[in-house]
Write a protein that holds these residues in place. Structure first.
Motif, short mmCIF file in Angstrom:
data_model
loop_
_atom_site.label_atom_id
_atom_site.label_comp_id
_atom_site.label_asym_id
_atom_site.label_seq_id
_atom_site.Cartn_x
_atom_site.Cartn_y
_atom_site.Cartn_z
N MET A 122 0.85 -1.22 0.00
CA MET A 122 0.00 0.00 0.00
C MET A 122 0.88 1.25 0.00
O MET A 122 1.78 1.38 0.83
CB MET A 122 -0.89 -0.04 1.25
CG MET A 122 -1.37 1.29 1.77
SD MET A 122 -2.74 1.96 0.84
CE MET A 122 -4.06 0.85 1.30
N ILE A 123 0.62 2.14 -0.94
CA ILE A 123 1.33 3.43 -0.93
C ILE A 123 0.37 4.45 -0.32
O ILE A 123 -0.72 4.68 -0.86
CB ILE A 123 1.76 3.86 -2.34
CG1 ILE A 123 2.68 2.79 -2.96
CG2 ILE A 123 2.46 5.21 -2.28
CD1 ILE A 123 3.15 3.12 -4.36
N TYR A 124 0.77 4.99 0.79
CA TYR A 124 -0.14 5.87 1.55
C TYR A 124 0.05 7.33 1.14
O TYR A 124 1.10 7.92 1.40
CB TYR A 124 0.13 5.68 3.05
CG TYR A 124 -0.88 6.41 3.91
CD1 TYR A 124 -2.19 5.96 3.99
CD2 TYR A 124 -0.52 7.55 4.63
CE1 TYR A 124 -3.13 6.63 4.77
CE2 TYR A 124 -1.44 8.22 5.42
CZ TYR A 124 -2.74 7.74 5.48
OH TYR A 124 -3.67 8.41 6.26
N CYS A 125 -0.95 7.88 0.47
CA CYS A 125 -0.91 9.30 0.06
C CYS A 125 -2.11 10.01 0.64
O CYS A 125 -2.83 10.74 -0.06
CB CYS A 125 -0.91 9.43 -1.46
SG CYS A 125 0.59 8.88 -2.23
N ASP A 126 -2.38 9.79 1.92
CA ASP A 126 -3.56 10.39 2.56
C ASP A 126 -3.18 10.97 3.92
O ASP A 126 -3.91 10.83 4.90
CB ASP A 126 -4.65 9.31 2.69
CG ASP A 126 -6.03 9.93 2.83
OD1 ASP A 126 -6.18 11.14 2.57
OD2 ASP A 126 -6.96 9.20 3.22
N HIS A 127 -2.03 11.63 3.96
CA HIS A 127 -1.51 12.13 5.24
C HIS A 127 -2.32 13.30 5.80
O HIS A 127 -2.16 13.64 6.98
CB HIS A 127 -0.04 12.53 5.10
CG HIS A 127 0.88 11.36 4.96
ND1 HIS A 127 1.09 10.72 3.75
CD2 HIS A 127 1.63 10.69 5.87
CE1 HIS A 127 1.95 9.72 3.93
NE2 HIS A 127 2.27 9.67 5.20
N ASN A 128 -3.17 13.94 4.97
CA ASN A 128 -4.01 15.00 5.55
C ASN A 128 -5.18 14.38 6.33
O ASN A 128 -5.80 15.05 7.15
CB ASN A 128 -4.54 15.95 4.48
CG ASN A 128 -3.45 16.87 3.95
OD1 ASN A 128 -2.28 16.70 4.28
ND2 ASN A 128 -3.83 17.84 3.12
#
Ligand code: PLP
Length: 384
Positions: free
Chosen positions: A1-7
């Protein structure tokens, strides 16, 4: 999983977990207890308060720990409103629900609410604020430092002095800004923070309350946090927040620079390869360095989020709280988009753990998924 939801949230940092550990085990004391175990907990809470204060240029005595950004925003807005009585509150249409809903509740209780406009990238205009402030007395202005969906950074340094000159209090929701861009309480009387947006644990936050500001607590039943937030302190959570803020302050410049490079690489990769894409929010300067919000013409944001998820890329449409609701983004609506177009935004938000290799993969996957979805849509249209 590449996590691009840090907001939406960030992974708990290892250093933070280690700092919290003792307070979940041996040092389990109540920070209000008179014995040595209590004193250790109290000392840890006060050290954390100092770390939080340092991140935002405040005095430790002006930091109140809460259960998170939502509570901080509610306490600031409802707490000030309860003290001043019916009056005028100013805010913007692009705020997080934890600001919009208390403001709306005040409207229903007879307060006057005025909304500042935003330009096509989500910025408020300080001269409009000045005109509204000169048009009649107001008690409070509540503006987010940075928008969670599109990353727009507001001119807080211009807003603060305008309000102060007219004795109007300023509340700033800095939940998304802290740890990503320099945040200072110079222009604010109240400022909200949340630990889980900067590598800390969920369920803990803070509200900066400038000395002398009158604030009524939302809860009664204990003297903790100077009476503003009664209830036994979440010592481990507070320690985690302090450590996350300490690290964020030390790493701020490097983090912002590194994420800007990755974020720009992501945008250029998408823009170069995919036709009919639109960036939502400001391009460079007035935007959070980790945030990219893009509309892919003809593709519903939610559908793209689901398709990317199947390919192992985590992003979101709208804010995490609104995601899944199928509603257009209130932020994109406020930018002037139609109800259909306001459903198209997809937010990529990068973090400390994001790497160049991951971004390459995200670009690659996004190109493939968008092409596939558009081709399928074309086929469907031909068969209609
Ligand atoms: C701008 C903003 N304010 C407030 C909050 C709420 O913070 P918390 O999740 O700590 O309640 C969020 C969370 O998404 C946010 O993005």
């Amino acid at each position: 999983m590449i996590y691009c939801d840090h907001n939406a949230t960030t992974p708990l940092r290892q250093e933070v977990l280690e700092a919290m550990g003792p307070f979940l085990h041996d040092d389990f004391g109540n920070a209000s207890s008179a014995h040595a175990l209590g004193a250790r907990a109290r000392q840890a809470v006060e050290q954390a308060r100092a770390h939080v204060a340092r991140l935002i240029g405040a005095q430790p005595s002006e930091v109140v720990f809460t259960s998170g950004g939502t509570e901080s925003n509610n306490l600031a807005i409802l707490g000030v409103a309860a003290e001043v009585g019916r009056s005028t509150i100013l805010s913007t249409p692009i705020e997080h629900a934890s600001v919009r809903e208390p403001v709306q509740a005040l409207r229903e209780h007879g307060y006057t609410v005025q909304m500042l406009g935003v330009d096509p990238v989500g910025r408020v205009d300080p001269s409009e604020l000045e005109t509204l402030l000169d048009g009649g007395p107001a008690a409070l202005v509540s503006v987010g430092w940075a928008n969670n969906e599109i990353g727009t950074i507001q001119p807080i340094d211009a807003i603060g002095p305008l309000c102060r000159a007219r004795q109007v209090l300023v509340h700033v929701d800095a939940v998304q800004a802290a740890g990503k861009v320099p945040v200072h309480v110079r222009g604010a009387d109240l400022l909200s923070l949340s630990a889980h947006k900067l590598g800390g644990p969920k369920g803990v936050g803070a509200l900066y309350v400038r000395r002398g500001v009158a604030l009524r607590p939302l809860m009664l039943g204990g003297g903790q946090e100077r009476g503003w937030r009664p209830g036994t302190e979440n010592v481990a959570g507070i320690v985690g927040m302090g450590e996350a803020c300490r690290l964020a302050a030390a790493e701020l410049t490097a983090f912002a620079a590194a994420s800007r490079v990755l974020r720009d690489g992501l945008w250029f990769g998408i823009e170069d390869a995919i036709p009919d894409v639109r960036r939502n929010g400001p391009g460079e300067m007035d935007c959070l360095p980790n945030t990219l919000n893009v509309s892919f013409e003809g593709i519903r944001g939610e559908a793209l989020v689901a398709a990317l998820d199947l390919e192992g890329v985590a992003v979101s449409s709208g804010s995490a709280c609104a995601a899944g609701a199928g509603e257009p983004s209130h932020v994109l609506l406020a930018l002037g988009r139609g109800r259909m177009a306001a459903r198209d935004g997809v937010r990529f938000s990068l973090g400390r753990t994001s790497t160049a290799h991951e971004i390459e993969q995200v670009v690659h996957t996004t190109i493939a998924v968008v092409q596939r979805m558009r081709a399928a849509k074309g086929r469907d249209l031909r068969h209609e």
